[in-house]
Design an enzyme around this catalytic site. Structure first.
Site, short mmCIF file in Angstrom:
data_model
loop_
_atom_site.label_atom_id
_atom_site.label_comp_id
_atom_site.label_asym_id
_atom_site.label_seq_id
_atom_site.Cartn_x
_atom_site.Cartn_y
_atom_site.Cartn_z
N ASP A 101 -34.50 -17.65 46.80
CA ASP A 101 -35.57 -18.52 47.28
C ASP A 101 -36.22 -17.85 48.48
O ASP A 101 -35.54 -17.51 49.45
CB ASP A 101 -35.00 -19.88 47.69
CG ASP A 101 -35.92 -21.03 47.32
OD1 ASP A 101 -37.14 -20.88 47.52
OD2 ASP A 101 -35.42 -22.07 46.86
N ASP B 47 -35.90 -30.98 44.57
CA ASP B 47 -36.86 -31.91 45.16
C ASP B 47 -37.18 -33.09 44.26
O ASP B 47 -37.96 -33.97 44.65
CB ASP B 47 -38.17 -31.18 45.49
CG ASP B 47 -38.07 -30.30 46.71
OD1 ASP B 47 -37.23 -30.58 47.57
OD2 ASP B 47 -38.85 -29.32 46.80
#
Length: 557
Positions: free
Chosen positions: A98, A327
């Site tokens: 990431d 998320d």
């Protein structure tokens, strides 16, 4: 269409804090991930997308980075990372990191210097502005509520933070910043990682003049910073100086992306990124003003949206296929049915629908188990900064009462995705011998890896088969897409075509029986079904049934 490995790969996202804890401190870590690589190998995935493991004060669960080339102490050491990388590669599994470069932590040495004085050499590494009439430089709001500007007394100026106040935005206009980022990326690539998932990368180029947003509310309108004037220039430069020099996979998280913009980000010429994450389909169950709601994702708009992206990117760019990530609340609770009766059937139905489309599929940890949203008893149960801030500010604003707001936050909170991975029925589900950083989903006694592995009809084994099919049949990866029955409120059906080969996918997204005409496919091969797979010319689809049918002349990969 050009064939490349990342189009044919299946990606599995790991949220390290919640995956597996090896040392009993209640927090998942790198050695915990290494210990479970055989599990991922058995599932059949090709790539791990690793949520941030860099050094961080952890204001936003690691997305606030204070050192891009050190490991967060809670997760282990760089030696632990190197071992994990080596062990993954030894099993044929790639690691995608990431990359969070729209902002850093306010504890990053760059920002510590930047805020020290106006004439510091790193002052322009970040975005500093004078206030206006004793207030912020403009009316932009933070995605985590409140203004997007933080006043700094030492230099009597404001710095921009589109997210937490501890996440100051980098100034990509500064060539030195870009060089620092590109050099850091290059060092990671030389270490042997296999690509980057780029956090909110569409926000790195801010609009010229920093104008006021037209929409003023408690939350930032990310669209004012999305797809800014120089974002494609920056990504082309990144591609030229870093990405093109390595055989890696890249995917951009692109808030506010349009179809036309996605064609530029993920263009087939390969001048920027391989693919992007768009969010339109994940916003279909949002409330009128904010994302917070208890709605179910409506099927007809979902079909319309996914079809738009399937057709719009065909031959010119590449899709990423996902419903779940760190998320997003659990998709079985948003689109399927998380009751005991239909949970596994609807999880398999959702998976079939997504994995048979054109694009690279992403599986989020626990999705392959059919995990559901968790249970929150009070606001004290939340750990997610976004959820806590939204609950407080929306109630204080008078827009909602506590009674109205709590179920909305509970349904859409990011914490639903972050509950620890349930490995078995032992105390704390085999995730940790300590106290978990976030409470386990109470249903781990019936939804866990151990149970899924021992049952041939489990969601896990269904995902395993879907993944294997994608590696066997070229049509699943590269075939053209055509939607059937666009206005049907219960059935999601489409055809994939490659040359003279056809694949029919039919999914009943309801708990009632539905009729479907299988004319022309009576003699087709059943690739996969979550029921017995028998069909007649005019068949009755059982609740949450899913079936993929392949005409006999299809060629294997």
């Amino acid at each position: 269409m050009k064939k490349v490995w990342w189009k044919e790969a299946i990606v599995y996202q790991i949220y390290p804090r919640s995956f597996c804890d090896s040392n009993g401190d209640g927090i998942g870590d790198l050695n915990g991930i290494t210990s479970k690589l055989d599990y991922l190998k058995e599932l059949g995935i090709d790539v791990i997308w690793l949520s941030p493991v860099y050094k961080s004060p952890n204001d936003d669960n690691g997305y606030d980075i204070s050192d891009y080339e050190a490991i967060m102490t809670e997760f282990g050491t760089m030696d632990d990372f190197d071992k994990m990388l080596s062990e993954a590669h030894g099993r044929g599994i790639k690691i995608v990191m990431d990359l969070v470069v729209n902002h850093t932590s306010d504890e990053h040495p760059w920002f510590v210097e930047s805020r020290s004085s106006k004439d510091n050499l790193k002052r322009d590494y970040y975005i500093w502005k004078e206030g206006k009439n004793g207030k912020e430089p403009n009316n932009w709001g933070s995605a985590f509520s409140g203004p997007a500007w933080k006043y700094d007394e030492k230099t009597d100026m404001y710095y921009l933070h589109l997210f937490s106040v501890k996440q100051p935005d980098l100034n990509w206009e500064n060539q030195k910043v870009r060089k620092e980022v590109f050099d850091m990326m290059t060092r990671w690539c030389k270490k042997g990682i296999d690509g980057f998932r780029m956090d909110v990368i569409s926000l790195i180029s801010k609009p010229e003049g920093f104008p006021d947003a037209k929409v003023v509310g408690l939350y930032g309108d990310m669209n004012i910073c999305a797809n800014g004037p120089k974002v494609h220039d920056y990504l082309k430069e990144m591609n030229q100086k870093v990405l093109s020099k390595f055989d890696i996979m890249t995917v951009g998280e692109t808030a506010g992306v349009t179809l036309d913009e996605a064609k530029r980000y993920a263009n087939s010429e390969g001048s920027e990124l391989n693919m992007v994450f768009q969010f339109e389909h994940m916003n279909l169950d949002s409330g009128e003003k904010f994302k917070w709601s208890t709605k179910h994702i409506p099927l007809v708009p979902l079909k319309e949206n996914l079809t738009k992206w399937q057709l719009g990117l065909d031959d010119v760019a590449w899709n990423s296929l996902y419903f779940c990530n760190h998320d997003q609340p659990r998709i079985v609770s948003r689109l399927g049915d998380d009751s005991d009766e239909f949970r596994e059937l609807s999880a398999k139905c959702i998976a079939t629908c997504l994995h048979m489309m054109q694009g690279t599929p992403y599986v989020y940890q626990g999705e392959e188990l059919g995990m559901t949203n968790t249970v929150f008893n009070s606001v004290d149960d939340f750990r997610d900064l976004e959820s806590v801030n939204a609950y407080r500010e929306l109630i204080e604003s008078g827009l909602y009462t506590k009674e109205d707001m709590f179920p909305k936050i509970a349904h859409k909170s990011r914490d639903n995705a972050r509950t620890p991975m349930p490995w078995d029925t032992s105390e704390n589900a085999g995730f940790t011998t300590g106290t978990p950083w976030l409470a386990l989903n109470p249903n781990y006694n019936k939804i866990n890896v151990a149970d899924q592995l021992k049952r041939e009809d489990s969601v896990f084994h269904y995902y395993q088969k879907l993944i294997q099919l994608r590696k066997e049949y070229e049509i699943i990866v590269y075939g053209k897409y055509e939607l059937l029955l666009p206005d049907d409120e219960h059935i999601f059906a489409y055809v994939r075509t490659l040359g003279n080969q056809k694949l029919l996918v039919v999914c009943n997204f309801s708990k009632t029986e539905q009729k479907f005409d299988f004319s022309g496919y009576e003699n087709a091969k059943v690739l996969i079904s979550n029921y017995d797979g028998n069909i007649s010319e005019k068949a009755t689809l059982k609740p949450y049934s899913a079936i993929a049918l392949l005409l006999d002349n299809a060629q294997k990969m």
